[in-house]
Design an enzyme around this catalytic site. Structure first.
Site, PDB file in Angstrom:
ATOM      1  CE  LYS A  10     -40.879 -12.445   9.186  1.00  0.00           C
ATOM      2  NZ  LYS A  10     -39.411 -12.517   9.242  1.00  0.00           N
ATOM      3  NE  ARG A 109     -31.710 -10.958   6.044  1.00  0.00           N
ATOM      4  CZ  ARG A 109     -32.945 -11.384   6.322  1.00  0.00           C
ATOM      5  NH1 ARG A 109     -33.423 -11.259   7.543  1.00  0.00           N
ATOM      6  NH2 ARG A 109     -33.698 -11.911   5.377  1.00  0.00           N
ATOM      7  CB  SER A 155     -34.842 -10.413  -0.970  1.00  0.00           C
ATOM      8  OG  SER A 155     -35.982 -10.156  -0.184  1.00  0.00           O
ATOM      9  CG  ASP A 297     -38.922 -17.754   5.001  1.00  0.00           C
ATOM     10  OD1 ASP A 297     -37.691 -17.630   4.831  1.00  0.00           O
ATOM     11  OD2 ASP A 297     -39.677 -16.791   5.172  1.00  0.00           O
TER      12      ASP A 297
END
Length: 415
Positions: A10, A109, A155, A297
């Site tokens: 992804k 988010r 992030s 993740d």
């Protein structure tokens, strides 16, 4: 044990779509991931006027270094964080008015560090409702470039978005980073930019990106390492089972392949060659303490596997997992407790004690609409009968065929 065919990454597919759209010429992406997230990204490019052609094995993108082909567009980013963060950044390099919105989950988010950095670079970007969240509008007039300060502690996608933007600016970018999480994902970005003709220089916590644009290429997408973690974990938890993922070997870009090193520390047999990675269950899983900041993740995968270890499993430095599709630390803790497992949670850690309560067979896992919670607890389901999910279909975000592939694996390993 037959090799497992894992869909494309992804992370790599999303970056490749941005690079292809920005490059001069036609780029062919070989074996891209086809999932809700990546289809949403491709659809967003189409809304911005980029031509995206699809065949069963590849996507072709006509690049536009000058930016979107349309002067106005409404783009819906679905649940995709890469779509929601990368496409407004790409649009900023063009000329026009572009509005972006996303699902309720993605609206929650955060975006603010990226929004601030783009504004500091002169981009007219307005959040229409909650500051730092979708929906937002970009009134684009190109980006001059120069120096910018960024906090990427929540992030790494904020830094990736700016790195990808750099060659489209008139002067290039010097990005000074005050905090950074998930470093391997940034390394993926830099390696992929190199494949499209751009060399990023790093000077300590400053990333220097030259102007001049990208050149089109043919780019093969490697299998998704995060998705592979569920299949590797399935082998580790099953004595004598073996899983091989071809195409995910020593030259792989994705840091999440590091999950197999965690399984090795726990007692699984692991082999990584240039051709691929193999994990074999030995019948023993040791407890351990592990920092997963750079492979966060895969934290839910390890949490779902942890009750089968012979000692406590403590996962540290994963505060950023609280701002993913759901609060993954709390989601893992709640579901493990439903299974009768003793769990402690802190701001950036989770500790899981071994042992499952046999009376919890048949428990329903609360997914919070998060694909990684479903796929992780499917691993637990190999050893705990009757596990079900309140939203099994949310796997379409990254792996629409997951349940079928995992059922085939279960048959192959004799469960």
């Amino acid at each position: 044990m037959p090799a497992v065919a894992i869909p494309g990454s992804k992370s790599i597919t999303a970056r490749a779509l941005f690079l292809a759209a920005a490059a001069d010429g036609v780029t062919t992406l070989v074996r891209p991931l086809r999932s809700d997230d990546t289809e949403g990204f491709a659809e967003g490019l189409s809304r911005l006027g980029y031509r995206v052609g699809r065949t069963p094995e590849s996507w072709q993108v006509d690049g536009r270094p000058e930016g979107p082909a349309v002067a106005e567009a409404d783009v819906y980013c679905r649940d995709g964080a890469t779509t929601a963060r990368f496409l407004p950044t790409l649009a900023a390099a063009g000329h026009g008015t572009y509005r972006f919105d996303a699902s309720a989950q993605m609206r929650r988010r955060p975006l603010l560090p990226l929004s601030r950095a783009l504004r500091d670079l002169g981009v007219d970007l307005r959040h229409e409702e909650a500051e730092g969240h979708h929906p937002l509008t970009v009134r684009a007039s190109g980006v001059e470039g120069g120096e910018v300060v960024l906090d990427a502690g929540q992030s790494s996608q904020y830094l990736t978005a700016l790195l990808l933007l750099g060659p489209l600016t008139r002067r290039g970018l010097r990005i000074r980073v005050t905090d950074l999480v998930s470093v391997p994902y940034v390394e993926i970005t830099i390696a992929m930019m190199r494949a499209f003709g751009v060399e990023v220089a790093r000077e300590g916590n400053v990333f220097v990106v030259p102007p001049g644009g990208y050149r089109a290429t043919t780019y093969a997408i490697e299998p998704d390492a995060s998705t592979s973690s569920y299949f590797f974990a399935a082998a580790a938890v099953t004595p004598g089972a073996e899983v091989t993922v071809p195409g995910l070997g020593t030259g792989a870009l994705q840091g999440d392949l590091g999950f197999v090193d965690v399984l090795r520390r726990m007692g699984a047999d692991v082999s990584v060659t240039p051709e691929g990675a193999t994990v074999r269950g030995t019948g023993r899983l040791r407890g351990l303490t592990v920092t997963m900041r750079d492979i966060s993740d895969t934290m839910p995968t390890l949490a779902a596997l942890a009750p089968f270890a012979d000692g406590p499993v403590r996962i540290e430095d994963v505060a950023n997992t609280r701002v993913k599709e759901c609060d993954r630390l709390e989601a893992c803790a709640e579901n493990l407790r439903r299974l009768g497992v003793e769990v402690a949670v802190g701001p950036d850690w989770i500790e899981i004690r071994p042992g499952l309560d046999p009376a919890t067979a048949g428990a329903e896992i609360k997914t919070y609409g998060d694909h990684r919670i479903v796929m992780s607890f499917a691993v637990t389901g190999l050893r705990v009968p009757g596990i079900s999910f309140d939203d099994p279909g949310c796997v379409r975000k990254t792996f629409p065929g997951f349940h079928e592939a995992f059922a085939a694996l279960r048959r192959d390993i004799g469960h």
